[in-house]
Design a protein around this motif. Structure first.
Motif, mmCIF file in Angstrom:
data_model
loop_
_atom_site.group_PDB
_atom_site.id
_atom_site.type_symbol
_atom_site.label_atom_id
_atom_site.label_comp_id
_atom_site.label_asym_id
_atom_site.label_seq_id
_atom_site.Cartn_x
_atom_site.Cartn_y
_atom_site.Cartn_z
ATOM 1 N N ALA A 262 -53.079 -85.763 5.333
ATOM 2 C CA ALA A 262 -53.605 -86.493 4.187
ATOM 3 C C ALA A 262 -54.056 -85.535 3.094
ATOM 4 O O ALA A 262 -53.839 -85.767 1.910
ATOM 5 C CB ALA A 262 -54.769 -87.385 4.632
ATOM 6 N N GLY A 263 -54.696 -84.431 3.511
ATOM 7 C CA GLY A 263 -55.265 -83.517 2.529
ATOM 8 C C GLY A 263 -54.230 -82.592 1.913
ATOM 9 O O GLY A 263 -54.247 -82.337 0.706
ATOM 10 N N TYR A 264 -53.322 -82.085 2.767
ATOM 11 C CA TYR A 264 -52.404 -81.058 2.278
ATOM 12 C C TYR A 264 -50.966 -81.539 2.191
ATOM 13 O O TYR A 264 -50.171 -80.993 1.431
ATOM 14 C CB TYR A 264 -52.482 -79.823 3.191
ATOM 15 N N GLY A 265 -50.623 -82.577 2.976
ATOM 16 C CA GLY A 265 -49.246 -83.049 3.010
ATOM 17 C C GLY A 265 -48.677 -83.358 1.633
ATOM 18 O O GLY A 265 -47.603 -82.874 1.266
ATOM 19 N N PRO A 266 -49.399 -84.150 0.830
ATOM 20 C CA PRO A 266 -48.866 -84.501 -0.493
ATOM 21 C C PRO A 266 -48.650 -83.269 -1.361
ATOM 22 O O PRO A 266 -47.716 -83.235 -2.167
ATOM 23 C CB PRO A 266 -49.951 -85.410 -1.076
ATOM 24 N N LEU A 267 -49.514 -82.237 -1.161
ATOM 25 C CA LEU A 267 -49.354 -81.022 -1.967
ATOM 26 C C LEU A 267 -48.056 -80.313 -1.608
ATOM 27 O O LEU A 267 -47.389 -79.736 -2.448
ATOM 28 C CB LEU A 267 -50.546 -80.083 -1.761
ATOM 29 N N TRP A 268 -47.708 -80.349 -0.296
ATOM 30 C CA TRP A 268 -46.481 -79.693 0.138
ATOM 31 C C TRP A 268 -45.253 -80.325 -0.512
ATOM 32 O O TRP A 268 -44.271 -79.638 -0.792
ATOM 33 C CB TRP A 268 -46.330 -79.789 1.669
ATOM 34 N N ILE A 269 -45.296 -81.654 -0.704
ATOM 35 C CA ILE A 269 -44.106 -82.275 -1.300
ATOM 36 C C ILE A 269 -44.260 -82.398 -2.808
ATOM 37 O O ILE A 269 -43.550 -83.159 -3.454
ATOM 38 C CB ILE A 269 -43.811 -83.663 -0.671
ATOM 39 N N GLY A 270 -45.211 -81.696 -3.369
ATOM 40 C CA GLY A 270 -45.273 -81.587 -4.817
ATOM 41 C C GLY A 270 -46.167 -82.580 -5.517
ATOM 42 O O GLY A 270 -46.277 -82.559 -6.729
ATOM 43 N N ALA A 271 -46.822 -83.475 -4.762
ATOM 44 C CA ALA A 271 -47.744 -84.401 -5.409
ATOM 45 C C ALA A 271 -49.036 -83.666 -5.750
ATOM 46 O O ALA A 271 -49.282 -82.559 -5.268
ATOM 47 C CB ALA A 271 -48.039 -85.586 -4.503
ATOM 48 N N THR A 272 -49.836 -84.257 -6.597
ATOM 49 C CA THR A 272 -51.015 -83.538 -7.067
ATOM 50 C C THR A 272 -52.287 -83.938 -6.337
ATOM 51 O O THR A 272 -53.250 -83.180 -6.306
ATOM 52 C CB THR A 272 -51.226 -83.792 -8.573
ATOM 53 N N SER A 273 -52.343 -85.150 -5.775
ATOM 54 C CA SER A 273 -53.603 -85.542 -5.165
ATOM 55 C C SER A 273 -53.378 -85.975 -3.724
ATOM 56 O O SER A 273 -52.271 -86.346 -3.338
ATOM 57 C CB SER A 273 -54.242 -86.687 -5.950
ATOM 58 N N SER A 274 -54.442 -85.926 -2.950
ATOM 59 C CA SER A 274 -54.312 -86.249 -1.536
ATOM 60 C C SER A 274 -54.369 -87.767 -1.336
ATOM 61 O O SER A 274 -54.676 -88.520 -2.243
ATOM 62 C CB SER A 274 -55.439 -85.583 -0.757
ATOM 63 N N VAL A 275 -54.052 -88.194 -0.108
ATOM 64 C CA VAL A 275 -54.097 -89.627 0.205
ATOM 65 C C VAL A 275 -55.229 -89.882 1.191
ATOM 66 O O VAL A 275 -55.859 -88.949 1.693
ATOM 67 C CB VAL A 275 -52.761 -90.125 0.790
ATOM 68 N N SER A 276 -55.473 -91.154 1.480
ATOM 69 C CA SER A 276 -56.600 -91.538 2.340
ATOM 70 C C SER A 276 -56.510 -90.895 3.727
ATOM 71 O O SER A 276 -55.524 -91.071 4.447
ATOM 72 C CB SER A 276 -56.616 -93.057 2.502
ATOM 73 N N ALA A 277 -57.555 -90.135 4.072
ATOM 74 C CA ALA A 277 -57.547 -89.457 5.369
ATOM 75 C C ALA A 277 -57.682 -90.465 6.505
ATOM 76 O O ALA A 277 -56.985 -90.359 7.522
ATOM 77 C CB ALA A 277 -58.681 -88.438 5.426
#
Lengths: 314, 402
Positions: A262-277
């Motif tokens: 949730a915290g880092y996954g979106p960053l790996w695929i290029g998104a800017t913010s995290s999702v609900s943990a």
């Protein structure tokens, strides 16, 4: 990076793991007793209690919240009994009537309150605020040994630690009674193991764990953790101690991977913010259960027993 | 209050009228299908369906937002919600069939995992640049305020269609609910009927999402049928009563919500329905709390009276104060507990009734087991006069030849 990690992620991660393990431990017995929906009911009815406590006390302090949630849980249990006995309604429907009504009153109460004064909303109740439980004073790994910094850790951490200890102690002390009562109530009664008393104790512990976890991680994760890791563990083994161990392993994996994804996954695929943990932890626990459904060594149990197990034992 | 009254009689503008009528149709359909689901003992399945709609709803929103720039088209959201709820149902069925997990564990895990994943997707929407989250969070607790007219009409028409299908299918549903084997013998396809039932439940859940919200739409399929059970024991009227209760609750809930735009519709509908439930539980003449207690009291009265009269006939002394009071009031005993002439006559009659009943039980044990006679009321209330005369004849014959 590592100092950031201590400051921003260590506490949520630890809190998530503690909450998941506490719920999963109790969930083992709920799943075996066909009482899984009790976790669902408890987490729904805690809402009006918490809202009422916040309104009456005017603060977001934890004490009143816990009292309110516990009170709501007791009221719900009494109401369900009342509806079942007086109305002669079947248990599943009775739970449905009571929990939706209490949840509805909670939502209405929330809408009526002045949310500018205290921050509490439906979303908060549903998915918690795991990400916001940061540890500002902990600026490096060394802070773990610094009493001053340790004094500022989020209060949810020690609280959940205490709950986890209490849950473990409950299971350890009443192990024999819990296990016998789970598998053979009549036998447990005949040898004086008091299955009703221990069963009630189990429900109380479930309520305590749900309320403590509720505040930190929201209600979805609570339901998911009561049910998913123990269900997955049940497909791995026939032995109770092994099942408990597996459920703790699965709960820990869900919490760690869910939080990291949730915290880092979106960053790996290029998104800017995290999702609900909280949501992601529930999702990961579901993925684990899904995998185990296909490869778990004991996934079938006794052939044909599945058809017999549709009716819950009362 | 004036606003409430005028809304109640459709004077509060076209939109409020359409919303309240649409909600009423929705409530009626939800109550009717819920009645069959309750009789099939699968009430908690609707909990799975409603929670499992969230990921589909969110994915549909994201998809439409990426393609068209606006993700709030209600039809598309409904399709997405239906697909993911359908997947959730299939997963529950599969888990129950193919693993050793019981249904409650399967329901609970699917419900929480789907909902959790839906929440993850909601936070994705929040972070999207085109994401106008306002539209989607309405689906959590329901909101009829500010609904577009086309949305109202879509919901009303869809709910009407579902209601019509329920009406057509009502006989097969009833058969399957009460006796699967018999239904199969009669040529009803049980599995297909079950599927249609769940399909309709799914459809009504999805249609009702916007009105009641996905956490509470489940209440619209549970509370009205449970309430209807207080008013009838028969399967034919039950869905009709449930539909009526559902319609009234949804109608009132929608109106109250439309008056105060800030209040979510779902909780209001649920609380109105719960009010009807409580009132029914207390006051229903068939199985309500008051009626039940009255029946219990009058039964107790009958037992005391009957036993007292038996004691009088046998010349025993009555010590129980309640019995004495009852008999005194009827003028059957004097204040000192001695039987009056009427008391003796009544006692003799009761003894004769006992003898008649004992003989009847011996002669016709099966019929006797089938009656509701419990031996506390006069036998002429349970048996026809010619039968009693016949019993009396046999009794006098028995006495003649001991």
């Amino acid at each position: 990076m590592s100092n950031d990690f201590v400051q921003l992620s260590l506490m949520p991660l630890a809190i998530g793991v503690l909450a998941c393990i506490a719920c999963a431990l109790l969930g083992n017995f709920l799943v075996l007793r066909r009482q899984s929906m009790i976790g669902d009911a408890v987490s729904h009815v805690a809402l009006p209690g918490i809202v009422l406590a916040v309104i009456l006390s005017g603060t977001l302090d934890v004490g009143p919240m816990l009292v309110g949630a516990a009170g709501a849980a007791i009221v719900a249990a009494l109401l369900i009994e009342l509806v079942r006995k007086v109305g002669n309604v079947e248990p599943g429907a009775a739970i449905g009537v009571v929990l939706t009504t209490l949840f509805a009153s909670g939502v209405l109460l929330l809408e009526q309150t002045d949310t500018s004064k205290v921050h509490l909303d439906v979303e908060h109740a549903l998915y918690g605020n795991l990400e916001s439980l940061i540890w500002l004073a902990g600026d490096s790994w060394g802070s773990l040994l610094d009493p001053q910094a340790l004094a500022e850790i989020p209060p949810q951490l020690p609280r959940l630690a205490i709950v986890l200890v209490a849950v473990s102690a409950f299971i350890a002390i009443f192990w024999k009674e819990l296990v016998i009562g789970t598998f053979d109530t009549a036998f447990a009664d005949s040898i004086g193991a008091r299955p009703q008393g221990v069963g009630f104790g189990l429900i109380v512990m479930v309520a305590v764990a749900a309320v403590a976890a509720f505040d930190a991680v929201g209600s979805i994760i609570v339901i998911a953790m009561f049910i998913c890791p123990p269900s997955a563990a049940r497909l791995m083994t026939d032995r109770m101690p092994a099942q408990i161990t597996w459920s703790v392993v699965f709960a820990t994996l869900s919490a760690v991977f869910g939080y990291i994804l949730a915290g880092y996954g979106p960053l790996w695929i290029g998104a800017t913010s995290s999702v609900s943990a909280a949501g992601m932890i529930a999702t990961v626990s579901g993925i684990i259960l899904g995998i185990v459904c296909f490869i778990g060594p004991k996934r079938h149990g006794i052939r044909g027993a599945g058809a017999l197990s549709a009716a819950p034992a009362e | 209050m004036d606003a409430f009254l005028s809304a109640l009689v459709f004077q509060a503008g076209y939109n409020t009228t359409v919303v309240s009528i649409g909600s009423a149709i929705l409530g009626a359909s939800a109550g009717a299908i819920g009645a069959f689901v309750l009789l099939r003992k699968r009430s908690l399945v609707s909990d799975t369906i409603s929670h499992a709609t969230l990921p589909g709803l969110a994915l549909a929103f994201i998809f439409m937002a990426l393609v068209t720039g606006d993700g709030r088209w209600v039809g598309g959201l409904m399709i997405g919600a239906a697909i993911s709820a359908g997947i959730g149902l299939v997963v529950v069925e599969w888990m129950v069939r193919h693993t050793r997990l019981a249904e409650d564990a399967a329901i609970g895990s699917v419900l929480s995992v789907f909902f959790g994943f839906g929440i993850v997707l909601l936070t994705v929407i929040q972070s999207m640049e085109t994401g106008r989250q306002a539209g989607i969070s309405d689906y959590l607790v329901g909101s009829t305020a500010g609904m577009l007219r086309s949305e109202d009409e879509t919901i009303a028409i869809a709910a009407l269609v579902v209601g019509a299908v329920i009406f057509v299918m009502r006989r097969s549903f009833t058969l399957v609910c009460f006796d699967q084997e018999y239904a199969a013998v009669r040529g009803v396809n049980v599995r297909l009927t079950d599927l249609v039932m769940l399909g309709l439940l799914l459809a009504i859940t999805v249609i009702g999402l916007k009105v009641a919200g996905l956490v509470l739409i489940v209440a619209m399929t549970i509370i009205p049928p449970v309430t209807a059970r207080f008013w009838t024991d028969r399967p034919e009227p039950m869905p009709i009563i449930a539909a009526a209760i559902g319609a009234v609750s949804a109608y009132l809930g929608a109106i109250i919500s439309s008056l105060d735009g800030g209040l979510p519709t779902g909780p209001l509908i649920v609380l109105v329905a719960f009010g009807v439930f409580i009132a029914s539980m207390l006051f229903s003449p068939r199985s309500g709390l008051f009626a039940g207690n009255l029946r219990k009291l009058s039964f107790r009265h009958d037992v005391h009276e009957r036993q007292g009269m038996l004691a009088l006939a046998r010349g025993k002394r009555i010590r129980d104060p309640v019995t004495l009071r009852i008999l005194q009031r009827k003028g059957l005993v004097r204040r000192d507990g001695v039987a009056t002439p009427q008391g003796q006559a009544a006692g003799a009659e009761v003894v004769r009734d006992e003898a008649r009943w004992a003989l009847y039980c011996r002669l016709y044990p099966e019929e006797a087991a089938g009656t509701t006679h419990q031996g506390v009321t006069a036998i002429k209330e349970a048996l026809p006069p010619d039968l009693i005369a016949d019993l009396d004849r046999r009794l006098s014959l028995q006495q003649a030849q001991p």
